[in-house]
Design an enzyme around this catalytic site. Sequence first.
Site, PDB file in Angstrom:
ATOM      1  N   THR A 133       0.635  -3.498   0.553  1.00 51.25           N
ATOM      2  CA  THR A 133       2.035  -3.292   0.176  1.00 51.25           C
ATOM      3  C   THR A 133       2.989  -3.472   1.359  1.00 51.25           C
ATOM      4  O   THR A 133       2.607  -3.218   2.513  1.00 51.25           O
ATOM      5  CB  THR A 133       2.219  -1.873  -0.392  1.00 51.25           C
ATOM      6  OG1 THR A 133       3.601  -1.545  -0.414  1.00 51.25           O
ATOM      7  CG2 THR A 133       1.538  -0.814   0.479  1.00 51.25           C
ATOM      8  N   GLU A 135       5.137  -1.472   2.044  1.00 51.42           N
ATOM      9  CA  GLU A 135       5.347  -0.136   2.628  1.00 51.42           C
ATOM     10  C   GLU A 135       4.537   0.036   3.918  1.00 51.42           C
ATOM     11  O   GLU A 135       4.783   0.959   4.681  1.00 51.42           O
ATOM     12  CB  GLU A 135       4.962   0.962   1.628  1.00 51.42           C
ATOM     13  CG  GLU A 135       5.846   1.027   0.397  1.00 51.42           C
ATOM     14  CD  GLU A 135       7.276   1.508   0.691  1.00 51.42           C
ATOM     15  OE1 GLU A 135       7.463   2.297   1.617  1.00 51.42           O
ATOM     16  OE2 GLU A 135       8.193   1.058  -0.021  1.00 51.42           O
ATOM     17  N   TYR A 157       1.489   7.203   1.779  1.00 49.36           N
ATOM     18  CA  TYR A 157       1.124   6.019   0.977  1.00 49.36           C
ATOM     19  C   TYR A 157       0.950   4.798   1.887  1.00 49.36           C
ATOM     20  O   TYR A 157      -0.061   4.092   1.816  1.00 49.36           O
ATOM     21  CB  TYR A 157       2.217   5.775  -0.071  1.00 49.36           C
ATOM     22  CG  TYR A 157       2.057   4.485  -0.843  1.00 49.36           C
ATOM     23  CD1 TYR A 157       1.058   4.330  -1.784  1.00 49.36           C
ATOM     24  CD2 TYR A 157       2.928   3.406  -0.621  1.00 49.36           C
ATOM     25  CE1 TYR A 157       0.908   3.146  -2.492  1.00 49.36           C
ATOM     26  CE2 TYR A 157       2.794   2.218  -1.325  1.00 49.36           C
ATOM     27  CZ  TYR A 157       1.781   2.087  -2.264  1.00 49.36           C
ATOM     28  OH  TYR A 157       1.635   0.914  -2.960  1.00 49.36           O
ATOM     29  N   LYS A 161      -2.506   2.637   2.823  1.00 51.09           N
ATOM     30  CA  LYS A 161      -2.656   1.197   2.555  1.00 51.09           C
ATOM     31  C   LYS A 161      -2.977   0.428   3.837  1.00 51.09           C
ATOM     32  O   LYS A 161      -3.684  -0.575   3.804  1.00 51.09           O
ATOM     33  CB  LYS A 161      -1.386   0.665   1.891  1.00 51.09           C
ATOM     34  CG  LYS A 161      -1.201   1.166   0.455  1.00 51.09           C
ATOM     35  CD  LYS A 161      -2.222   0.553  -0.493  1.00 51.09           C
ATOM     36  CE  LYS A 161      -1.967   0.919  -1.936  1.00 51.09           C
ATOM     37  NZ  LYS A 161      -2.831   0.188  -2.871  1.00 51.09           N
TER      38      LYS A 161
HETATM   39  P1  NAP Z   1       0.359   1.757 -11.307  1.00 46.12           P
HETATM   40  O1  NAP Z   1       1.060   1.204 -12.496  1.00 46.12           O
HETATM   41  O2  NAP Z   1       0.751   3.093 -10.764  1.00 46.12           O
HETATM   42  O3  NAP Z   1      -1.208   1.794 -11.654  1.00 46.12           O
HETATM   43  C1  NAP Z   1      -2.133   2.502 -10.852  1.00 46.12           C
HETATM   44  C2  NAP Z   1      -3.506   2.375 -11.471  1.00 46.12           C
HETATM   45  O4  NAP Z   1      -4.450   3.042 -10.621  1.00 46.12           O
HETATM   46  C3  NAP Z   1      -3.639   3.010 -12.865  1.00 46.12           C
HETATM   47  O5  NAP Z   1      -4.489   2.193 -13.642  1.00 46.12           O
HETATM   48  C4  NAP Z   1      -4.315   4.338 -12.560  1.00 46.12           C
HETATM   49  O6  NAP Z   1      -5.091   4.848 -13.625  1.00 46.12           O
HETATM   50  C5  NAP Z   1      -5.251   3.908 -11.429  1.00 46.12           C
HETATM   51  N1  NAP Z   1      -5.698   5.044 -10.627  1.00 46.12           N
HETATM   52  C6  NAP Z   1      -4.936   5.880  -9.873  1.00 46.12           C
HETATM   53  N2  NAP Z   1      -5.705   6.803  -9.275  1.00 46.12           N
HETATM   54  C7  NAP Z   1      -6.989   6.555  -9.682  1.00 46.12           C
HETATM   55  C8  NAP Z   1      -8.235   7.168  -9.428  1.00 46.12           C
HETATM   56  N3  NAP Z   1      -8.333   8.237  -8.636  1.00 46.12           N
HETATM   57  N4  NAP Z   1      -9.355   6.646  -9.980  1.00 46.12           N
HETATM   58  C9  NAP Z   1      -9.281   5.573 -10.801  1.00 46.12           C
HETATM   59  N5  NAP Z   1      -8.108   4.947 -11.108  1.00 46.12           N
HETATM   60  C10 NAP Z   1      -6.983   5.437 -10.546  1.00 46.12           C
HETATM   61  O7  NAP Z   1       0.433   0.747 -10.073  1.00 46.12           O
HETATM   62  P2  NAP Z   1       0.829  -0.812 -10.066  1.00 46.12           P
HETATM   63  O8  NAP Z   1       2.303  -0.915  -9.943  1.00 46.12           O
HETATM   64  O9  NAP Z   1       0.119  -1.509 -11.149  1.00 46.12           O
HETATM   65  O10 NAP Z   1       0.239  -1.249  -8.649  1.00 46.12           O
HETATM   66  C11 NAP Z   1      -1.090  -1.729  -8.525  1.00 46.12           C
HETATM   67  C12 NAP Z   1      -1.518  -1.651  -7.065  1.00 46.12           C
HETATM   68  O11 NAP Z   1      -0.631  -2.438  -6.268  1.00 46.12           O
HETATM   69  C13 NAP Z   1      -1.481  -0.251  -6.469  1.00 46.12           C
HETATM   70  O12 NAP Z   1      -2.552  -0.147  -5.554  1.00 46.12           O
HETATM   71  C14 NAP Z   1      -0.166  -0.209  -5.720  1.00 46.12           C
HETATM   72  O13 NAP Z   1      -0.217   0.714  -4.644  1.00 46.12           O
HETATM   73  C15 NAP Z   1      -0.076  -1.648  -5.230  1.00 46.12           C
HETATM   74  N6  NAP Z   1       1.288  -2.135  -5.030  1.00 46.12           N
HETATM   75  C16 NAP Z   1       2.211  -2.064  -6.036  1.00 46.12           C
HETATM   76  C17 NAP Z   1       3.494  -2.546  -5.818  1.00 46.12           C
HETATM   77  C18 NAP Z   1       4.534  -2.519  -6.906  1.00 46.12           C
HETATM   78  O14 NAP Z   1       5.724  -2.756  -6.600  1.00 46.12           O
HETATM   79  N7  NAP Z   1       4.167  -2.303  -8.153  1.00 46.12           N
HETATM   80  C19 NAP Z   1       3.826  -3.105  -4.572  1.00 46.12           C
HETATM   81  C20 NAP Z   1       2.856  -3.192  -3.594  1.00 46.12           C
HETATM   82  C21 NAP Z   1       1.575  -2.719  -3.830  1.00 46.12           C
HETATM   83  P3  NAP Z   1      -4.504   5.908 -14.720  1.00 46.12           P
HETATM   84  O15 NAP Z   1      -3.874   5.068 -15.807  1.00 46.12           O
HETATM   85  O16 NAP Z   1      -5.707   6.647 -15.179  1.00 46.12           O
HETATM   86  O17 NAP Z   1      -3.498   6.773 -14.008  1.00 46.12           O
END
Ligand code: NAP
Length: 329
Positions: A133, A135, A157, A161
Amino acid sequence: MIHSPQQKRAFITGITGQDGSYLAELLLSKGYLVYGLVRRVAFEDEAHRMPRIAHLLDRIELIPGSLESFPSLYGAIRKTQPDEVYHLAAQSYVSTSFDDEFSTLNANINGTHNMLAACRDLAPQARFYFAATSEMFGRPTQVPQDESTPFLPSSAYGISKVAGFHLTKNYRETYGIFACSGILYNHESPRRGFEFVTRKITSHAAMIKHGVKKQLELGNLDARRDWGHAREYMEAVWAMLQQKQPKDYVICTGRLHSVREFCRTAFERLGLDYREHVVSSDKFFRTDPEQLVGNPALATKDLGWHSRVSFQDLVYEMVDHDLAYYKAK
Ligand code: NAP
């Protein structure tokens, strides 16, 4: 699931999240056999617990497990024997990482380590993607940021990462695994979690339009972000694992927009003036980096990827979705 031996097998952690759901759609459209990790609790009522993938449930296979449990991840990799692993699961909300540093660091660092170790033992030929990320740059010293910009994380966070990024690099360099990280800037969509500022704006704008809310309280309206669309960011993620050599890439639009612009665009879409509904409150202020904006040149050169969805189209898609969503409620 019925599959042919030629079909590629993909394993996605975080399949129930915003990115995982778009990635699953993309991989299915390319003919992959798609497996996804879900927390056990998610099995209670699939349609409600997993709204983002409810429409895919008959075409994917869900494997129970959690990031904190090495045996569950080990078992999942052994069972699925993936060609490609997309490790997206994480505690992904920056603000929560201030409230609960311990579970953020535990899930994000150990979860990534567990995944890498399981892949090394059971599927060393699999290509591995880690969801890093912007971040990690924290308050950056260089504008725009690229793959050579130093990491200066300013939240648990971001720290988690950076650790995941280095673990991924270490497994690539030490064990020869095809492992890479995508340094993705903020990406949004109608599937974004409601706690994130963009979705907070579009959902409240829709509720205000329907007359069920009057006001929206936000923090600093002049905070700026490089916002793209999650669907097209997943195309870049897939492309990273199709390269000849594993490499880390910055994925971004290269353009900054303020929270105020986001509000103006969202409310205008509904014929409203954001100044009559949005208030800036000190209690939501946090010290945001001024210039967190990326340079996507390497991704464009190697992956042929660039962001195509405009800021306005992104905001309109989210608002239109939320207007219909609250109408149906
Ligand atoms: P999100 O919508 O918050 O989804 C997070 C996912 O991780 C959900 O499926 C959640 O499952 C699962 N999860 C969380 N804790 C867990 C655990 N302990 N064991 C198993 N599963 C777990 O995030 P996103 O926006 O799709 O982002 C995907 C990835 O990209 C993340 O790693 C995030 O940090 C990274 N990222 C996102 C952005 C952005 O702008 N969206 C930018 C940079 C990086 P549940 O449904 O069970 O909660």
